[in-house]
Motif scaffolding. Structure first.
Motif, PDB file in Angstrom:
ATOM      1  N   VAL A  16       0.840  -1.202   0.000  1.00 47.75           N
ATOM      2  CA  VAL A  16       0.000   0.000   0.000  1.00 47.75           C
ATOM      3  C   VAL A  16       0.875   1.251   0.000  1.00 47.75           C
ATOM      4  O   VAL A  16       0.620   2.207  -0.733  1.00 47.75           O
ATOM      5  CB  VAL A  16      -0.971  -0.010   1.208  1.00 47.75           C
ATOM      6  CG1 VAL A  16      -1.676   1.324   1.356  1.00 47.75           C
ATOM      7  CG2 VAL A  16      -1.989  -1.136   1.065  1.00 47.75           C
ATOM      8  N   GLY A  19       2.342   1.841  -3.379  1.00 45.51           N
ATOM      9  CA  GLY A  19       1.301   2.384  -4.259  1.00 45.51           C
ATOM     10  C   GLY A  19       1.046   3.854  -3.973  1.00 45.51           C
ATOM     11  O   GLY A  19       0.870   4.656  -4.907  1.00 45.51           O
ATOM     12  N   TRP A  22       3.876   5.924  -5.462  1.00 47.54           N
ATOM     13  CA  TRP A  22       3.714   6.065  -6.906  1.00 47.54           C
ATOM     14  C   TRP A  22       2.646   7.117  -7.205  1.00 47.54           C
ATOM     15  O   TRP A  22       2.845   7.999  -8.046  1.00 47.54           O
ATOM     16  CB  TRP A  22       3.335   4.720  -7.535  1.00 47.54           C
ATOM     17  CG  TRP A  22       2.981   4.854  -8.970  1.00 47.54           C
ATOM     18  CD1 TRP A  22       3.832   4.929 -10.040  1.00 47.54           C
ATOM     19  CD2 TRP A  22       1.660   4.964  -9.512  1.00 47.54           C
ATOM     20  NE1 TRP A  22       3.128   5.080 -11.195  1.00 47.54           N
ATOM     21  CE2 TRP A  22       1.788   5.107 -10.904  1.00 47.54           C
ATOM     22  CE3 TRP A  22       0.385   4.961  -8.951  1.00 47.54           C
ATOM     23  CZ2 TRP A  22       0.690   5.237 -11.741  1.00 47.54           C
ATOM     24  CZ3 TRP A  22      -0.708   5.097  -9.784  1.00 47.54           C
ATOM     25  CH2 TRP A  22      -0.550   5.230 -11.164  1.00 47.54           C
ATOM     26  N   LEU A  23       1.525   7.038  -6.509  1.00 44.27           N
ATOM     27  CA  LEU A  23       0.438   7.984  -6.732  1.00 44.27           C
ATOM     28  C   LEU A  23       0.868   9.405  -6.392  1.00 44.27           C
ATOM     29  O   LEU A  23       0.618  10.346  -7.160  1.00 44.27           O
ATOM     30  CB  LEU A  23      -0.785   7.580  -5.905  1.00 44.27           C
ATOM     31  CG  LEU A  23      -2.041   8.418  -6.079  1.00 44.27           C
ATOM     32  CD1 LEU A  23      -2.545   8.344  -7.516  1.00 44.27           C
ATOM     33  CD2 LEU A  23      -3.118   7.930  -5.121  1.00 44.27           C
TER      34      LEU A  23
END
Length: 122
Positions: A16, A19, A22-23
């Motif tokens: 998580v 992620g 990256w976001l």
């Protein structure tokens, strides 16, 4: 909590966190000026603050493992700073390379200190 469950939670939280990194990198790169890894600088600074906060709050070793090692370990990234710094240096942008390396270190340590203080005060 059993070691196997803790392992799975740390691994899931790490995914998580990666992620989220990256976001954040994608979204911040659209908003911040190009030519310098501002987004990763923001990610590492906010992650250092958050780790300081949860460490200062003394949530316990299991929560620290899941949130600190897992989520924030996946969210923050030393390796990207190292690569970005080398890319900047390779482009002949020594000042920007030093600013990235030293700026990340200084801001991350200051943010961790602020997070520790805030976490301990609550």
């Amino acid at each position: 909590m059993s070691p196997a469950v803790l392992f799975l939670l740390v691994a899931l939280a790490g995914g998580v966190g990666a992620g989220l990194r990256w976001l954040a990198d994608v979204l911040l790169s659209r908003l911040l000026p190009s030519g310098f890894p501002w987004a990763i600088l923001v990610v590492n600074t906010t992650g250092s603050f958050a780790l300081g906060l949860i460490t200062g709050a003394a949530l316990g070793t299991e929560w620290l493992a899941v949130l600190g090692t897992g989520l924030l370990g996946g969210y923050t990234t030393f390796s990207t700073v190292a690569v970005d710094t080398q890319v900047l240096a390779g482009e002949g942008r020594g000042g920007a390379a030093w600013a990235d390396a030293l700026g990340t270190l200084a801001l991350a340590v200051a943010a961790a200190l602020a997070g520790l203080a805030l976490g301990a005060s609550g």
